[in-house]
Design a protein around this motif. Structure first.
Motif, PDB file in Angstrom:
ATOM      1  N   MET A 280      43.031  29.194  40.570  1.00 46.08           N
ATOM      2  CA  MET A 280      43.103  30.436  41.509  1.00 46.08           C
ATOM      3  C   MET A 280      44.871  30.915  40.908  1.00 46.08           C
ATOM      4  O   MET A 280      44.982  30.284  39.997  1.00 46.08           O
ATOM      5  N   GLY A 281      44.939  32.370  41.397  1.00 48.16           N
ATOM      6  CA  GLY A 281      46.202  33.264  41.261  1.00 48.16           C
ATOM      7  C   GLY A 281      46.748  32.853  42.550  1.00 48.16           C
ATOM      8  O   GLY A 281      46.246  32.976  43.447  1.00 48.16           O
ATOM      9  N   VAL A 282      48.434  32.722  42.136  1.00 45.38           N
ATOM     10  CA  VAL A 282      48.846  33.239  43.236  1.00 45.38           C
ATOM     11  C   VAL A 282      49.012  34.639  43.797  1.00 45.38           C
ATOM     12  O   VAL A 282      49.284  35.199  43.456  1.00 45.38           O
ATOM     13  N   PRO A 283      48.854  35.084  45.018  1.00 39.50           N
ATOM     14  CA  PRO A 283      48.772  36.474  45.612  1.00 39.50           C
ATOM     15  C   PRO A 283      49.780  36.506  45.259  1.00 39.50           C
ATOM     16  O   PRO A 283      50.511  36.015  46.500  1.00 39.50           O
ATOM     17  N   ASP A 284      49.824  38.080  45.578  1.00 37.69           N
ATOM     18  CA  ASP A 284      48.746  39.038  44.453  1.00 37.69           C
ATOM     19  C   ASP A 284      49.388  38.725  43.404  1.00 37.69           C
ATOM     20  O   ASP A 284      47.965  39.539  42.565  1.00 37.69           O
ATOM     21  N   SER A 285      50.131  39.070  42.794  1.00 38.78           N
ATOM     22  CA  SER A 285      50.588  39.548  41.504  1.00 38.78           C
ATOM     23  C   SER A 285      50.780  38.189  40.373  1.00 38.78           C
ATOM     24  O   SER A 285      50.125  38.300  39.612  1.00 38.78           O
ATOM     25  N   GLY A 286      49.998  36.961  40.960  1.00 37.25           N
ATOM     26  CA  GLY A 286      48.938  36.399  39.701  1.00 37.25           C
ATOM     27  C   GLY A 286      47.635  35.784  39.596  1.00 37.25           C
ATOM     28  O   GLY A 286      46.793  35.678  38.609  1.00 37.25           O
ATOM     29  N   ILE A 287      46.953  36.877  40.659  1.00 40.43           N
ATOM     30  CA  ILE A 287      45.255  37.134  40.157  1.00 40.43           C
ATOM     31  C   ILE A 287      45.039  37.563  39.541  1.00 40.43           C
ATOM     32  O   ILE A 287      43.988  36.810  38.824  1.00 40.43           O
ATOM     33  N   PRO A 288      45.418  39.202  38.961  1.00 42.22           N
ATOM     34  CA  PRO A 288      44.096  39.720  37.625  1.00 42.22           C
ATOM     35  C   PRO A 288      44.815  38.399  36.371  1.00 42.22           C
ATOM     36  O   PRO A 288      43.565  38.466  36.079  1.00 42.22           O
ATOM     37  N   GLU A 335      42.558  24.697  52.875  1.00 45.65           N
ATOM     38  CA  GLU A 335      42.374  23.535  51.853  1.00 45.65           C
ATOM     39  C   GLU A 335      40.944  22.719  52.003  1.00 45.65           C
ATOM     40  O   GLU A 335      40.795  22.217  50.703  1.00 45.65           O
ATOM     41  N   ASP A 336      39.470  23.356  52.258  1.00 48.91           N
ATOM     42  CA  ASP A 336      38.043  23.413  51.458  1.00 48.91           C
ATOM     43  C   ASP A 336      38.206  23.254  50.139  1.00 48.91           C
ATOM     44  O   ASP A 336      37.113  22.302  49.807  1.00 48.91           O
ATOM     45  N   ASN A 337      38.985  25.053  50.211  1.00 43.63           N
ATOM     46  CA  ASN A 337      38.701  24.783  48.714  1.00 43.63           C
ATOM     47  C   ASN A 337      39.258  23.979  47.687  1.00 43.63           C
ATOM     48  O   ASN A 337      39.208  24.037  46.760  1.00 43.63           O
ATOM     49  N   VAL A 338      41.250  23.306  47.596  1.00 46.40           N
ATOM     50  CA  VAL A 338      41.578  22.559  46.796  1.00 46.40           C
ATOM     51  C   VAL A 338      41.506  21.452  46.963  1.00 46.40           C
ATOM     52  O   VAL A 338      41.874  20.725  46.384  1.00 46.40           O
ATOM     53  N   ARG A 339      40.723  20.619  48.589  1.00 43.95           N
ATOM     54  CA  ARG A 339      41.189  18.905  48.352  1.00 43.95           C
ATOM     55  C   ARG A 339      39.983  18.371  47.023  1.00 43.95           C
ATOM     56  O   ARG A 339      39.055  18.740  46.816  1.00 43.95           O
ATOM     57  N   GLY A 340      40.929  17.153  46.672  1.00 44.34           N
ATOM     58  CA  GLY A 340      40.181  16.912  46.337  1.00 44.34           C
ATOM     59  C   GLY A 340      39.624  17.277  44.213  1.00 44.34           C
ATOM     60  O   GLY A 340      39.524  17.442  43.723  1.00 44.34           O
ATOM     61  N   LYS A 341      40.510  18.618  44.065  1.00 41.33           N
ATOM     62  CA  LYS A 341      40.099  19.355  42.935  1.00 41.33           C
ATOM     63  C   LYS A 341      41.660  19.404  41.970  1.00 41.33           C
ATOM     64  O   LYS A 341      42.816  19.158  42.091  1.00 41.33           O
ATOM     65  N   ARG A 342      40.935  19.255  40.517  1.00 45.29           N
ATOM     66  CA  ARG A 342      42.257  19.456  40.243  1.00 45.29           C
ATOM     67  C   ARG A 342      42.198  21.092  39.097  1.00 45.29           C
ATOM     68  O   ARG A 342      41.373  21.896  38.810  1.00 45.29           O
ATOM     69  N   LEU A 343      43.504  21.249  40.063  1.00 48.40           N
ATOM     70  CA  LEU A 343      43.694  23.312  40.096  1.00 48.40           C
ATOM     71  C   LEU A 343      44.831  22.957  38.205  1.00 48.40           C
ATOM     72  O   LEU A 343      45.459  23.211  38.701  1.00 48.40           O
ATOM     73  N   VAL A 344      44.012  24.677  38.412  1.00 49.80           N
ATOM     74  CA  VAL A 344      44.554  26.140  37.528  1.00 49.80           C
ATOM     75  C   VAL A 344      45.248  26.695  38.556  1.00 49.80           C
ATOM     76  O   VAL A 344      44.300  27.729  38.644  1.00 49.80           O
ATOM     77  N   VAL A 345      46.927  26.469  38.788  1.00 52.81           N
ATOM     78  CA  VAL A 345      47.709  27.554  39.335  1.00 52.81           C
ATOM     79  C   VAL A 345      48.404  28.367  38.393  1.00 52.81           C
ATOM     80  O   VAL A 345      49.124  28.336  37.971  1.00 52.81           O
ATOM     81  N   VAL A 346      47.721  29.952  38.553  1.00 50.94           N
ATOM     82  CA  VAL A 346      48.062  30.741  37.531  1.00 50.94           C
ATOM     83  C   VAL A 346      49.284  31.738  38.482  1.00 50.94           C
ATOM     84  O   VAL A 346      48.952  32.201  39.513  1.00 50.94           O
ATOM     85  N   LEU A 373      50.484  23.995  36.580  1.00 48.28           N
ATOM     86  CA  LEU A 373      50.941  25.985  36.754  1.00 48.28           C
ATOM     87  C   LEU A 373      50.633  26.461  35.470  1.00 48.28           C
ATOM     88  O   LEU A 373      51.483  26.012  33.554  1.00 48.28           O
ATOM     89  N   ARG A 374      50.191  27.376  35.016  1.00 43.15           N
ATOM     90  CA  ARG A 374      50.488  28.341  34.040  1.00 43.15           C
ATOM     91  C   ARG A 374      50.162  29.534  34.440  1.00 43.15           C
ATOM     92  O   ARG A 374      50.261  29.865  35.313  1.00 43.15           O
ATOM     93  N   ILE A 375      51.859  30.585  34.166  1.00 39.52           N
ATOM     94  CA  ILE A 375      52.626  31.562  34.277  1.00 39.52           C
ATOM     95  C   ILE A 375      52.156  32.744  32.927  1.00 39.52           C
ATOM     96  O   ILE A 375      52.657  31.878  31.863  1.00 39.52           O
ATOM     97  N   SER A 376      51.904  34.141  33.676  1.00 39.18           N
ATOM     98  CA  SER A 376      51.852  34.581  33.023  1.00 39.18           C
ATOM     99  C   SER A 376      53.146  35.507  31.667  1.00 39.18           C
ATOM    100  O   SER A 376      52.849  36.591  31.635  1.00 39.18           O
ATOM    101  N   SER A 377      54.040  34.989  32.035  1.00 46.60           N
ATOM    102  CA  SER A 377      55.076  35.558  31.092  1.00 46.60           C
ATOM    103  C   SER A 377      56.086  33.938  30.399  1.00 46.60           C
ATOM    104  O   SER A 377      55.979  33.037  30.487  1.00 46.60           O
ATOM    105  N   PRO A 378      57.139  34.551  29.570  1.00 44.20           N
ATOM    106  CA  PRO A 378      57.657  33.636  28.849  1.00 44.20           C
ATOM    107  C   PRO A 378      58.662  33.215  29.722  1.00 44.20           C
ATOM    108  O   PRO A 378      59.040  34.248  30.532  1.00 44.20           O
ATOM    109  N   PRO A 379      59.670  32.091  29.563  1.00 45.81           N
ATOM    110  CA  PRO A 379      60.552  31.199  30.555  1.00 45.81           C
ATOM    111  C   PRO A 379      61.594  32.954  31.009  1.00 45.81           C
ATOM    112  O   PRO A 379      62.559  33.370  30.001  1.00 45.81           O
ATOM    113  N   TYR A 380      61.851  33.152  32.136  1.00 43.79           N
ATOM    114  CA  TYR A 380      62.665  34.117  31.990  1.00 43.79           C
ATOM    115  C   TYR A 380      63.962  33.351  32.508  1.00 43.79           C
ATOM    116  O   TYR A 380      64.590  33.069  33.162  1.00 43.79           O
ATOM    117  N   ARG A 381      65.000  33.852  31.557  1.00 44.27           N
ATOM    118  CA  ARG A 381      66.067  32.935  31.043  1.00 44.27           C
ATOM    119  C   ARG A 381      67.904  33.953  31.697  1.00 44.27           C
ATOM    120  O   ARG A 381      69.051  33.515  30.957  1.00 44.27           O
TER     121      ARG A 381
END
Ligand code: 5GP
Ligand code: SF4
Ligand code: MG
Length: 456
Positions: A280-288, A335-346, A373-381
């Motif tokens: 799943m993506g974090v809306p909106d910017s994580g979705i593509p 809730e129904d979509n995430v309950r009990g699931k192993r999620l990749v959150v982008v 958690l999977r982040i589509s850019s390197p660490p912001y330092r």
């Protein structure tokens, strides 16, 4: 910020309506204030206020802004100055002549000495004063272009500008091209300048080209002229325009932003795989990028969070408590979509970590079994000095903690970032892009005084 300007060809059309539409399409670039400067009979009138484009302007106001030439601005405050006096376009009077300026970016030169009234001129005031003085009695597009290039030559940092002297539509970009700026044409011959291409699309203009880094472009009724800032020019467009800032339907450097984000996700799936039930993506910017991760990993894509579509970007709110409340208002779990699931959150990036920590907690409360958690850019330092308001280093979570420590701090089962080489590959720009906030390699030196003022 978002900047926009039009010169319409037909005598019975008003530029202000097109500027409204253009600004509406650029609302994501700044939500603190909005303004339009319109030229009627050589005189410039400005209407601007705090708030969203649609709340600052109504039909009566737009109708009152007469004339075929107008520019506009949506403001995203950097360096903490959020008051009315910083709303743009800025109208500047000089020796009986007027200019209006809309600016996206930040100068990195040391702040100027205070004016006689004790105020330190803002970046935009400095630009307006320098341009107005250089313009003198220039009237032809070529003379105006030369004068503007001369005025901007000593300035450093980021500026994508749309201006008018009451006769011409003027566009200019700093030598690095940190912030985007493009030119479009109406079918009947009018001209448009905009931060991003979707703003051309909404007004029915076709994309002509990008304004080059270091270019000054002056558009008049009968002629156009272009000039360049002295010194070397570079292609250092902000890589975060691709990662986060620009609209997904924007085309930058010839590529649609959405595709670059999807590729970021595809690369992320390859370099940071994990066994899971749903991406799943974090809306909106994580979705593509989530779409790309799902495609490349074969793990089904689903939605785990719903975003209130009437709420703007949360990052920009001052104060941690305010931001926390804003995030809670903005996102809720399915809730129904995430309950009990192993999620990749982008998601696209982690800056302070506040947003991410909260949404991991939200997903766990909703019953998620694992959160990766999977982040589509390197660490912001590193802080940005070129027009994005990022906090100082101690507030940037990745400048304090290792990746494993960040995962712990955010409550995630695992965390991985997209490596820089893969980000560059996904964007497909081998020759440049600023990535200073990821590498610390600033393309242009920043004065200590300016650094102390920015990112606060
Ligand atoms: P944080 O995890 O630091 O609280 O928030 C990071 C999130 O804020 C990112 O996922 C991104 O979607 C959003 N964001 C809003 N404005 C900006 C910005 O100017 N730069 C970056 N990198 N992210 C931003
Ligand atoms: Fe963009 Fe980062 Fe460069 Fe700032 S420092 S212009 S956010 S890439
Ligand atoms: Mg986000």
């Amino acid at each position: 910020c978002g900047v926009f300007g039009v010169l319409v060809a037909s005598e019975d059309e008003q530029a202000s309506f097109a500027v409204f539409d253009g600004l509406y399409a650029l609302q994501h670039r700044g939500q603190e204030s909005a303004g339009i400067a319109a030229v009627d009979d050589g005189r410039i009138t400005v209407v601007k206020d705090l708030g969203l484009v649609a709340s600052v302007f109504d039909e009566a106001t737009l109708r009152a802004l007469r004339g075929r030439l107008a520019i506009g601005h949506t403001r995203y405050a950097t360096a903490g100055d959020r008051g009315w006096e910083n709303a743009q376009p800025l109208l500047h009077d000089h020796a009986g002549a007027q200019i209006a300026v809309a600016h996206n970016g930040n100068l990195t030169d040391p702040p100027q000495t205070p004016a006689p009234n004790g105020r330190i001129p803002s970046d935009t005031e400095r630009i307006a004063a320098a341009v107005a003085e250089a313009l003198g009695s220039a009237t032809t597009p070529a003379a105006v272009a030369e004068a503007v290039a001369h005025a901007l030559a000593p300035l450093h940092g980021a500026f994508s500008l749309v201006m008018t002297d009451g006769q011409h539509l003027i566009a200019a970009r700093d030598r690095h091209g940190f912030r985007p700026l493009c030119v479009g044409r109406f079918p009947d011959g009018g001209w448009v300048v905009a931060s991003e291409t979707p703003a051309l699309d909404v007004v029915g203009a076709s994309f002509e080209r990008e304004v080059d880094p270091g270019e000054v472009l002056v558009i008049g009724d009968d002629a156009q002229a272009s000039s360049s800032l002295p010194g070397p020019h570079f292609q250092h467009l902000c890589v975060f325009e691709f990662v986060y800032f620009a609209r997904p339907d924007a085309k930058l450097l010839g590529r649609e932003v959405h595709g670059t984000r999807r590729r970021m996700g595809e690369h992320l799936a390859r370099v940071a795989p994990v066994e899971a039930d749903m991406v799943m993506g974090v809306p909106d910017s994580g979705i593509p990028a989530a779409e790309g991760y799902a495609l490349a990993s074969g793990i089904p894509y689903g939605q785990g969070l719903v975003k209130n579509r009437y709420i703007g970007r949360t990052f920009i709110n001052p104060g941690a408590a305010q931001r926390r409340q804003a995030i809670r208002r903005k996102l809720n779990a399915l809730e129904d979509n995430v309950r009990g699931k192993r999620l990749v959150v982008v998601d696209d990036s982690i800056v302070r970590g506040a947003t991410t920590r909260q949404l991991v907690a939200l997903l766990r409360q909703a019953g998620a079994a694992e959160v990766h958690l999977r982040i589509s850019s390197p660490p912001y330092r590193w802080p940005c000095y070129y027009g994005i308001d990022t906090p100082s280093r101690p507030e940037l979570i990745a400048s304090r903690l290792s990746v494993d420590e960040i995962a712990q701090e955010l409550g995630a089962d695992s965390l991985a970032y997209l490596p820089l080489a893969h980000l560059r590959d996904a964007v497909g720009v081998t020759h440049g892009c600023c990535d200073a906030c990821l590498t610390g390699a600033y393309p242009e030196t920043v004065s200590e005084a300016a650094a102390a003022g920015a990112g606060s």
